[in-house]
Design a protein around this motif. Structure first.
Motif, mmCIF file in Angstrom:
data_model
loop_
_atom_site.group_PDB
_atom_site.id
_atom_site.type_symbol
_atom_site.label_atom_id
_atom_site.label_comp_id
_atom_site.label_asym_id
_atom_site.label_seq_id
_atom_site.Cartn_x
_atom_site.Cartn_y
_atom_site.Cartn_z
ATOM 1 N N HIS A 1 62.436 49.433 111.163
ATOM 2 C CA HIS A 1 63.776 48.956 111.510
ATOM 3 C C HIS A 1 63.855 47.441 111.341
ATOM 4 O O HIS A 1 62.875 46.736 111.551
ATOM 5 C CB HIS A 1 64.129 49.350 112.944
ATOM 6 C CG HIS A 1 63.198 48.801 113.977
ATOM 7 N ND1 HIS A 1 61.919 49.295 114.129
ATOM 8 C CD2 HIS A 1 63.344 47.803 114.873
ATOM 9 C CE1 HIS A 1 61.318 48.623 115.100
ATOM 10 N NE2 HIS A 1 62.158 47.700 115.562
ATOM 11 N N THR A 2 65.013 46.966 110.918
ATOM 12 C CA THR A 2 65.176 45.518 110.753
ATOM 13 C C THR A 2 66.032 44.913 111.868
ATOM 14 O O THR A 2 66.211 43.699 111.901
ATOM 15 C CB THR A 2 65.815 45.184 109.391
ATOM 16 O OG1 THR A 2 67.069 45.848 109.276
ATOM 17 C CG2 THR A 2 64.902 45.608 108.247
ATOM 18 N N CYS A 3 66.545 45.757 112.765
ATOM 19 C CA CYS A 3 67.304 45.237 113.905
ATOM 20 C C CYS A 3 67.176 46.224 115.068
ATOM 21 O O CYS A 3 66.719 47.354 114.891
ATOM 22 C CB CYS A 3 68.770 45.004 113.548
ATOM 23 S SG CYS A 3 69.744 46.490 113.231
ATOM 24 N N LYS A 4 67.597 45.789 116.241
ATOM 25 C CA LYS A 4 67.464 46.645 117.424
ATOM 26 C C LYS A 4 68.407 47.850 117.374
ATOM 27 O O LYS A 4 68.186 48.835 118.069
ATOM 28 C CB LYS A 4 67.681 45.835 118.695
ATOM 29 C CG LYS A 4 69.031 45.185 118.807
ATOM 30 C CD LYS A 4 69.119 44.321 120.035
ATOM 31 C CE LYS A 4 70.431 43.548 120.044
ATOM 32 N NZ LYS A 4 70.500 42.612 121.128
ATOM 33 N N ARG A 5 69.420 47.797 116.517
ATOM 34 C CA ARG A 5 70.308 48.963 116.389
ATOM 35 C C ARG A 5 69.561 50.162 115.822
ATOM 36 O O ARG A 5 69.894 51.307 116.124
ATOM 37 C CB ARG A 5 71.522 48.617 115.531
ATOM 38 C CG ARG A 5 72.438 47.580 116.191
ATOM 39 C CD ARG A 5 73.642 47.275 115.356
ATOM 40 N NE ARG A 5 73.217 46.671 114.102
ATOM 41 C CZ ARG A 5 74.030 46.426 113.090
ATOM 42 N NH1 ARG A 5 75.304 46.750 113.152
ATOM 43 N NH2 ARG A 5 73.575 45.867 111.982
ATOM 44 N N THR B 1 66.556 56.502 119.081
ATOM 45 C CA THR B 1 66.574 56.997 120.463
ATOM 46 C C THR B 1 67.692 58.009 120.651
ATOM 47 O O THR B 1 67.488 59.083 121.226
ATOM 48 C CB THR B 1 66.734 55.825 121.456
ATOM 49 O OG1 THR B 1 65.647 54.924 121.265
ATOM 50 C CG2 THR B 1 66.732 56.322 122.887
ATOM 51 N N VAL C 1 66.460 50.976 116.517
ATOM 52 C CA VAL C 1 65.750 51.579 117.650
ATOM 53 C C VAL C 1 66.718 52.429 118.463
ATOM 54 O O VAL C 1 66.408 53.561 118.844
ATOM 55 C CB VAL C 1 65.083 50.502 118.533
ATOM 56 C CG1 VAL C 1 64.459 51.130 119.763
ATOM 57 C CG2 VAL C 1 64.051 49.722 117.733
ATOM 58 N N ALA C 2 67.921 51.900 118.716
ATOM 59 C CA ALA C 2 68.933 52.649 119.471
ATOM 60 C C ALA C 2 69.338 53.918 118.723
ATOM 61 O O ALA C 2 69.512 54.984 119.327
ATOM 62 C CB ALA C 2 70.147 51.773 119.736
ATOM 63 N N GLU D 1 58.546 51.932 113.529
ATOM 64 C CA GLU D 1 58.361 50.948 112.464
ATOM 65 C C GLU D 1 59.440 51.116 111.409
ATOM 66 O O GLU D 1 59.956 52.218 111.214
ATOM 67 C CB GLU D 1 57.001 51.139 111.791
ATOM 68 C CG GLU D 1 55.811 50.966 112.697
ATOM 69 C CD GLU D 1 54.500 51.358 112.020
ATOM 70 O OE1 GLU D 1 54.533 52.045 110.973
ATOM 71 O OE2 GLU D 1 53.444 50.993 112.549
ATOM 72 N N CYS E 1 68.324 55.250 109.017
ATOM 73 C CA CYS E 1 69.327 54.719 109.939
ATOM 74 C C CYS E 1 70.688 54.662 109.235
ATOM 75 O O CYS E 1 70.792 54.202 108.097
ATOM 76 C CB CYS E 1 68.912 53.332 110.430
ATOM 77 S SG CYS E 1 70.045 52.643 111.646
#
Length: 117
Positions: free
Chosen positions: A31-35, A41, A37-38, A29, A7
Motif C-alpha cells: 500500500h502507498t497510503c493508509k487508505r 480491513t 490499509v483501511a 505490504e 485497492c
C-alpha cells in the motif's frame, strides 16, 4: 492466511499483500497510503460496494442511478430487487433521491442523469 488485494480506493490500484487471521491483519505490504490499509480491513470484515444501475420510467427511458455510499456486498442483490420495483412517473434531475436509505443501509439511491417525462 494470505491474500492479495487490488485497492480500488484511488486510481493507483495498489497491489496489496496481507497476512491475516480472521479479520486481524498480521502483516500488510504494497500500500502507498493508509487508505489501502483501511480498504483491506474493510474487505476482511465487511466488504462494501457502490451500486450502479438504471431505473425504469413510464416512458421507457432508463435513468442511470447509483448509491451515494457503499452498501454491504451481501445486500447488492436485495438492493437490486428493490430498485427493480421502481418505475418513475415524474422528471428527475441528477442528484435527486430515488430511494432513501435503501434496506436500512444508510445509502440513498440517487439519479446520475436527468430525465424529462
Amino acid at each position: 492466511m494470505e491474500r492479495d488485494f487490488t485497492c480500488i480506493v484511488c486510481p493507483k490500484g495498489c497491489l496489496i499483500h496481507a497476512e491475516f487471521e480472521g479479520s486481524n491483519i498480521i502483516n500488510i505490504e504494497g500500500h502507498t497510503c493508509k487508505r489501502g490499509v483501511a480498504y483491506v480491513t474493510d474487505e476482511l470484515t465487511c466488504p462494501k460496494r457502490t451500486l450502479t444501475t438504471t431505473v425504469a420510467t413510464v416512458s421507457d427511458i432508463m435513468v442511470p442511478v447509483r448509491t451515494n455510499a457503499a452498501v454491504p456486498k451481501e445486500l447488492l442483490f436485495e438492493c437490486m430487487k428493490e430498485i427493480n420495483k421502481i418505475v418513475l412517473d415524474k422528471s428527475v434531475k441528477t442528484g435527486d433521491i430515488i430511494i432513501k436509505d435503501i434496506l436500512g443501509t444508510g445509502a440513498d439511491v440517487i439519479a446520475t442523469g436527468d430525465a424529462e417525462l
